[in-house]
Design a protein around this motif. Structure first.
Motif, short mmCIF file in Angstrom:
data_model
loop_
_atom_site.label_atom_id
_atom_site.label_comp_id
_atom_site.label_asym_id
_atom_site.label_seq_id
_atom_site.Cartn_x
_atom_site.Cartn_y
_atom_site.Cartn_z
N THR A 61 0.84 -1.21 0.00
CA THR A 61 0.00 0.00 0.00
C THR A 61 0.87 1.25 0.00
O THR A 61 0.59 2.22 -0.72
CB THR A 61 -0.93 0.01 1.23
N GLY A 62 1.92 1.22 0.82
CA GLY A 62 2.83 2.36 0.88
C GLY A 62 3.48 2.65 -0.47
O GLY A 62 3.63 3.82 -0.85
N GLU A 67 3.79 6.22 -5.25
CA GLU A 67 3.77 6.42 -6.70
C GLU A 67 2.50 7.12 -7.18
O GLU A 67 2.38 7.43 -8.37
CB GLU A 67 3.89 5.06 -7.40
N GLY A 68 1.55 7.35 -6.26
CA GLY A 68 0.30 7.98 -6.66
C GLY A 68 -0.57 7.07 -7.50
O GLY A 68 -1.43 7.53 -8.26
N SER A 69 -0.38 5.76 -7.36
CA SER A 69 -1.09 4.79 -8.20
C SER A 69 -2.35 4.27 -7.52
O SER A 69 -2.65 3.07 -7.54
CB SER A 69 -0.17 3.63 -8.54
N ARG A 177 -4.32 1.51 -10.98
CA ARG A 177 -4.94 2.23 -9.86
C ARG A 177 -5.95 1.34 -9.12
O ARG A 177 -6.11 1.46 -7.91
CB ARG A 177 -5.61 3.52 -10.34
N ALA A 178 -6.63 0.46 -9.86
CA ALA A 178 -7.55 -0.47 -9.20
C ALA A 178 -6.78 -1.37 -8.23
O ALA A 178 -7.25 -1.65 -7.12
CB ALA A 178 -8.26 -1.32 -10.25
N CYS A 179 -5.59 -1.79 -8.64
CA CYS A 179 -4.75 -2.61 -7.78
C CYS A 179 -4.35 -1.84 -6.52
O CYS A 179 -4.39 -2.37 -5.40
CB CYS A 179 -3.51 -3.05 -8.56
N GLY A 180 -3.98 -0.57 -6.68
CA GLY A 180 -3.63 0.26 -5.53
C GLY A 180 -4.81 0.48 -4.59
O GLY A 180 -4.67 0.40 -3.36
N ASN A 181 -5.98 0.76 -5.16
CA ASN A 181 -7.18 0.95 -4.33
C ASN A 181 -7.50 -0.30 -3.52
O ASN A 181 -7.89 -0.23 -2.34
CB ASN A 181 -8.39 1.28 -5.22
N LEU A 225 6.66 -4.37 -9.52
CA LEU A 225 6.41 -4.85 -10.88
C LEU A 225 5.04 -4.40 -11.39
O LEU A 225 4.89 -4.05 -12.56
CB LEU A 225 6.50 -6.37 -10.92
N ALA A 226 4.04 -4.40 -10.50
CA ALA A 226 2.70 -3.97 -10.89
C ALA A 226 2.69 -2.49 -11.26
O ALA A 226 2.08 -2.07 -12.24
CB ALA A 226 1.70 -4.24 -9.77
N ILE A 227 3.40 -1.67 -10.48
CA ILE A 227 3.46 -0.23 -10.75
C ILE A 227 4.20 0.04 -12.05
O ILE A 227 3.80 0.87 -12.86
CB ILE A 227 4.14 0.50 -9.57
#
Length: 258
Positions: A61-62, A67-69, A177-181, A225-227
């Protein structure tokens, strides 16, 4: 099984589970069985898994925050609804057999996998969130949080993957962004559950703390890797998780039938 043998079983699997979870959710399908393989009681295995998962998810999460993602406001509001839904789901689990839910999931999962495979335009870089009205966004947050929160409280496996799908299809976010949320929502429910298990004394710290270190590493690598790679990396891992969940459900239904 000795403590060293437990660590040799749990730690590598927790690393892999956390790596997968940071990208597409569903890491619990790998990490919880790893704890159970050691022979520890089920409640202690779940509690220990919650400790390593919660800390690892906090790291992921951090990274997404830095990254603002993610969309923090939407994620936090959805997390509130998910918390309420999870409480409702947990109560339902005390009164209703999950057999029928498993049957429904067996039908739905192949459909979801086909959607992820072939609906590339919506799940790649296109973000439609900014085009939605406030009322649609609110209803989307409420539906996503309550329904998937109820699923998490009632049954659980694959919750992160379903959250990613909901954030993309219902709320219109791109996959990254969905992953980050999703991390915000998962972190909220993990912490709530973790506090309950700590209070009940159901954590085997001698295994859970070393496993937490591996969870941190797995989440760090996976979220990076996701970012960096976005949808082209997230989608294949989502398919892997959905297939893993399908196998898990099929096995559970088969053993129940016997």
């Amino acid at each position: 099984m000795s403590l060293l043998e437990m660590l040799l079983v749990v730690c590598p699997l927790v690393f892999f589970a956390s790596f997968v979870d940071a990208i597409a959710g569903g890491g619990g399908l790998i990490s919880l069985p790893a704890y159970l393989l050691t022979g520890m009681p089920a409640h202690m295995a779940i509690g220990s898994n919650k400790l390593s998962a919660a800390v690892g998810t906090a790291i992921a999460t951090g990274r997404f925050l830095k990254e603002g993602s993610l969309h923090l406001q939407i994620a936090l509001r959805t997390a509130v609804f998910a918390f309420v839904g999870s409480c409702i789901g947990a109560q339902l689990a005390l009164h209703i057999s999950d057999y029928y839910l498993r049957v429904v999931m067996m039908v739905l999962l192949p459909c979801v996998a086909v959607f992820v495979l072939f609906n590339r335009q919506r799940l790649d870089k296109e973000s439609r969130f900014e085009q939605f009205s406030r009322s649609r966004i609110f209803l989307g947050m409420m539906a996503t949080g309550l329904l998937i929160g109820m699923y998490d409280g009632f049954f659980g496996p694959g919750t992160g993957t379903f959250l990613i799908l909901a954030f993309t299809t219902v709320l219109g976010f791109d996959l990254k962004r969905a992953c980050g949320n999703t991390k915000i929502v998962n972190l909220t429910t993990n912490i709530a559950a973790l506090l309950m298990f700590i209070g009940a004394g159901q954590i085997y710290y001698a295994v859970a703390i070393p496993a937490t270190v591996f969870s941190i590493m797995g989440n760090w690598v996976g979220s990076g890797l996701a970012i960096k790679n976005g949808a082209k990396f997230i989608r294949p891992v989502m398919i892997f998780v959905l297939c893993l969940l399908f196998i898990r459900l099929a096995y559970d239904l088969f053993t129940t039938a016997l």
